[in-house]
Design a protein around this motif. Structure first.
Motif, PDB file in Angstrom:
ATOM      1  N   TYR A  32     -14.418 -22.144 -32.946  1.00 45.01           N
ATOM      2  CA  TYR A  32     -14.612 -21.537 -31.629  1.00 45.01           C
ATOM      3  C   TYR A  32     -13.980 -21.719 -30.369  1.00 45.01           C
ATOM      4  O   TYR A  32     -13.411 -22.820 -30.320  1.00 45.01           O
ATOM      5  CB  TYR A  32     -16.356 -22.007 -31.465  1.00 45.01           C
ATOM      6  CG  TYR A  32     -17.055 -21.584 -32.308  1.00 45.01           C
ATOM      7  CD1 TYR A  32     -17.381 -22.292 -33.314  1.00 45.01           C
ATOM      8  CD2 TYR A  32     -17.924 -20.387 -32.185  1.00 45.01           C
ATOM      9  CE1 TYR A  32     -18.287 -21.719 -34.731  1.00 45.01           C
ATOM     10  CE2 TYR A  32     -18.844 -20.083 -33.009  1.00 45.01           C
ATOM     11  CZ  TYR A  32     -18.966 -20.569 -34.311  1.00 45.01           C
ATOM     12  OH  TYR A  32     -19.957 -19.934 -35.275  1.00 45.01           O
ATOM     13  N   TYR A  36     -13.762 -21.586 -19.822  1.00 44.21           N
ATOM     14  CA  TYR A  36     -14.691 -21.963 -18.626  1.00 44.21           C
ATOM     15  C   TYR A  36     -14.002 -21.851 -17.435  1.00 44.21           C
ATOM     16  O   TYR A  36     -12.634 -21.922 -17.226  1.00 44.21           O
ATOM     17  CB  TYR A  36     -15.044 -23.509 -18.698  1.00 44.21           C
ATOM     18  CG  TYR A  36     -15.754 -23.886 -20.018  1.00 44.21           C
ATOM     19  CD1 TYR A  36     -15.290 -24.048 -21.253  1.00 44.21           C
ATOM     20  CD2 TYR A  36     -17.254 -24.119 -19.909  1.00 44.21           C
ATOM     21  CE1 TYR A  36     -16.121 -24.522 -22.316  1.00 44.21           C
ATOM     22  CE2 TYR A  36     -17.985 -24.423 -20.703  1.00 44.21           C
ATOM     23  CZ  TYR A  36     -17.566 -24.685 -22.169  1.00 44.21           C
ATOM     24  OH  TYR A  36     -18.382 -25.134 -22.962  1.00 44.21           O
ATOM     25  N   LEU A  46     -19.396 -21.880 -18.182  1.00 44.57           N
ATOM     26  CA  LEU A  46     -18.918 -20.943 -19.445  1.00 44.57           C
ATOM     27  C   LEU A  46     -18.798 -19.626 -19.081  1.00 44.57           C
ATOM     28  O   LEU A  46     -19.645 -18.920 -18.716  1.00 44.57           O
ATOM     29  CB  LEU A  46     -19.945 -21.000 -20.574  1.00 44.57           C
ATOM     30  CG  LEU A  46     -19.419 -20.288 -21.872  1.00 44.57           C
ATOM     31  CD1 LEU A  46     -18.234 -20.928 -22.502  1.00 44.57           C
ATOM     32  CD2 LEU A  46     -20.698 -20.508 -22.959  1.00 44.57           C
ATOM     33  N   TYR A  49     -17.095 -17.168 -24.996  1.00 43.56           N
ATOM     34  CA  TYR A  49     -16.768 -17.689 -26.233  1.00 43.56           C
ATOM     35  C   TYR A  49     -16.223 -16.568 -27.349  1.00 43.56           C
ATOM     36  O   TYR A  49     -16.873 -15.650 -27.217  1.00 43.56           O
ATOM     37  CB  TYR A  49     -17.638 -18.688 -26.589  1.00 43.56           C
ATOM     38  CG  TYR A  49     -18.878 -18.160 -27.249  1.00 43.56           C
ATOM     39  CD1 TYR A  49     -19.974 -17.904 -26.347  1.00 43.56           C
ATOM     40  CD2 TYR A  49     -19.077 -17.860 -28.564  1.00 43.56           C
ATOM     41  CE1 TYR A  49     -21.093 -17.377 -27.002  1.00 43.56           C
ATOM     42  CE2 TYR A  49     -20.112 -17.239 -29.261  1.00 43.56           C
ATOM     43  CZ  TYR A  49     -21.062 -16.982 -28.450  1.00 43.56           C
ATOM     44  OH  TYR A  49     -22.506 -16.538 -29.093  1.00 43.56           O
ATOM     45  N   ALA A  97     -20.798 -26.049 -30.304  1.00 39.32           N
ATOM     46  CA  ALA A  97     -19.805 -26.430 -29.353  1.00 39.32           C
ATOM     47  C   ALA A  97     -19.607 -27.727 -29.450  1.00 39.32           C
ATOM     48  O   ALA A  97     -18.833 -28.232 -28.162  1.00 39.32           O
ATOM     49  CB  ALA A  97     -20.161 -25.685 -27.797  1.00 39.32           C
TER      50      ALA A  97
ATOM     51  N   TYR B  33     -24.483 -33.505 -24.405  1.00 38.26           N
ATOM     52  CA  TYR B  33     -23.180 -34.177 -24.392  1.00 38.26           C
ATOM     53  C   TYR B  33     -22.939 -34.862 -23.121  1.00 38.26           C
ATOM     54  O   TYR B  33     -23.416 -34.493 -22.110  1.00 38.26           O
ATOM     55  CB  TYR B  33     -22.089 -32.992 -24.430  1.00 38.26           C
ATOM     56  CG  TYR B  33     -22.470 -32.176 -25.666  1.00 38.26           C
ATOM     57  CD1 TYR B  33     -22.928 -30.854 -25.453  1.00 38.26           C
ATOM     58  CD2 TYR B  33     -22.155 -32.452 -27.003  1.00 38.26           C
ATOM     59  CE1 TYR B  33     -23.333 -30.194 -26.507  1.00 38.26           C
ATOM     60  CE2 TYR B  33     -22.082 -31.524 -28.096  1.00 38.26           C
ATOM     61  CZ  TYR B  33     -22.911 -30.490 -27.561  1.00 38.26           C
ATOM     62  OH  TYR B  33     -23.374 -29.625 -28.782  1.00 38.26           O
ATOM     63  N   ASP B  97     -27.208 -23.424 -29.033  1.00 33.15           N
ATOM     64  CA  ASP B  97     -26.045 -22.922 -30.272  1.00 33.15           C
ATOM     65  C   ASP B  97     -24.736 -23.060 -29.670  1.00 33.15           C
ATOM     66  O   ASP B  97     -24.257 -24.346 -29.621  1.00 33.15           O
ATOM     67  CB  ASP B  97     -26.596 -21.617 -30.914  1.00 33.15           C
ATOM     68  CG  ASP B  97     -26.800 -20.657 -29.556  1.00 33.15           C
ATOM     69  OD1 ASP B  97     -28.114 -20.117 -29.769  1.00 33.15           O
ATOM     70  OD2 ASP B  97     -26.158 -20.470 -28.682  1.00 33.15           O
ATOM     71  N   THR B  98     -24.123 -22.111 -29.347  1.00 39.00           N
ATOM     72  CA  THR B  98     -22.746 -22.152 -29.119  1.00 39.00           C
ATOM     73  C   THR B  98     -22.380 -22.208 -27.774  1.00 39.00           C
ATOM     74  O   THR B  98     -21.609 -23.119 -27.258  1.00 39.00           O
ATOM     75  CB  THR B  98     -22.166 -20.546 -29.541  1.00 39.00           C
ATOM     76  OG1 THR B  98     -22.426 -20.377 -30.926  1.00 39.00           O
ATOM     77  CG2 THR B  98     -20.536 -20.731 -29.452  1.00 39.00           C
ATOM     78  N   ALA B 100     -22.495 -24.074 -24.300  1.00 41.62           N
ATOM     79  CA  ALA B 100     -22.735 -25.185 -23.546  1.00 41.62           C
ATOM     80  C   ALA B 100     -22.996 -25.124 -22.081  1.00 41.62           C
ATOM     81  O   ALA B 100     -21.891 -24.594 -21.462  1.00 41.62           O
ATOM     82  CB  ALA B 100     -22.003 -26.311 -24.286  1.00 41.62           C
TER      83      ALA B 100
END
Lengths: 112, 111
Positions: A32, A36, A46, A49, A97, B33, B97-98, B100
């Protein structure tokens, strides 16, 4: 060798120019790839992606990933002064991620 | 629009003191995170947290660091005995999910 290397910049372009931002990575396990945008003293935001190789377009922004050459690009069309920021590329192994590895960032200035 | 909020925005502490940085992630996030960014340097991964436990940590995240999600909403990073080199922006992020989503960061200054 850094896992994710980014063209250092800074980059200064006139308003309306097409901007190309580039990164390379060394770890073929990355799946992935993220871009950003970070304004001064703010958190990364973000933009896009991409999973594996291919292109993804969102308005004036296009992200490209070429896994064969381990190359990541972000193109900005019709750049605006509001696009002035630091752009960070990042790569991750898995879908959440998780442990994203960031490049150093490229500072872009779009002059009116 | 929901966002990840971090407090305080700026913390100054003396070397050797303990600090707790706080984060309120978006409610439907599952993964959390902490990252840090030393001034002028890259964003660096510290730790990821899933299902109430650490799922991965970097070599930076040594014994002086700890994370907690004590009440199901707040997510905290504790630095037990701060050092000068801990001065940095600390970012909390959450993901379902993907994608962040990062908070605005806490600027920690150790003097």
């Amino acid at each position: 060798q850094k896992e994710v290397e980014q063209d250092p910049g800074p980059l200064s372009v006139p308003e309306g120019a097409i901007v190309s931002l580039n990164c390379t990575y060394s770890n073929s396990a990355f799946q992935y790839f993220m871009w950003y945008r970070q304004y001064s003293r703010k958190g990364p935001e973000l933009l896009m992606y991409t999973y594996s190789s291919g292109n993804k377009e969102d308005g004036r922004f296009t992200a490209q990933v070429d896994k064969s050459s381990k190359y990541i690009s972000l193109f900005i069309r019709d750049s605006q002064p509001s696009d002035s920021a630091t752009y960070l590329c990042a790569a991750a192994y898995n879908t959440n991620a998780g442990k994203s590895t960031f490049g150093d960032g490229t500072t872009l200035t779009v002059k009116p | 629009e929901p966002e990840v909020t971090q407090t305080p925005s700026h913390q100054v502490t003396q070397m050797g003191q303990e600090v707790i940085l706080r984060c309120v992630p978006i409610s439907n996030h599952l993964y959390f995170y902490w990252y840090r960014q030393i001034l002028g340097q890259k964003v660096e991964f510290l730790v990821s947290f899933y299902n109430n436990e650490i799922s991965e940590k970097s070599e930076i995240f040594d014994d002086q660091f700890s994370v907690e999600r004590p009440d199901g909403s707040n997510f905290t990073l504790k630095i037990r005995s701060t050092k000068l080199e801990d001065s940095a922006m600390y970012f909390c992020a959450g993901a379902r999910d993907t994608e962040a989503f990062f908070g605005q960061g806490t600027r920690l200054t150790v003097v």
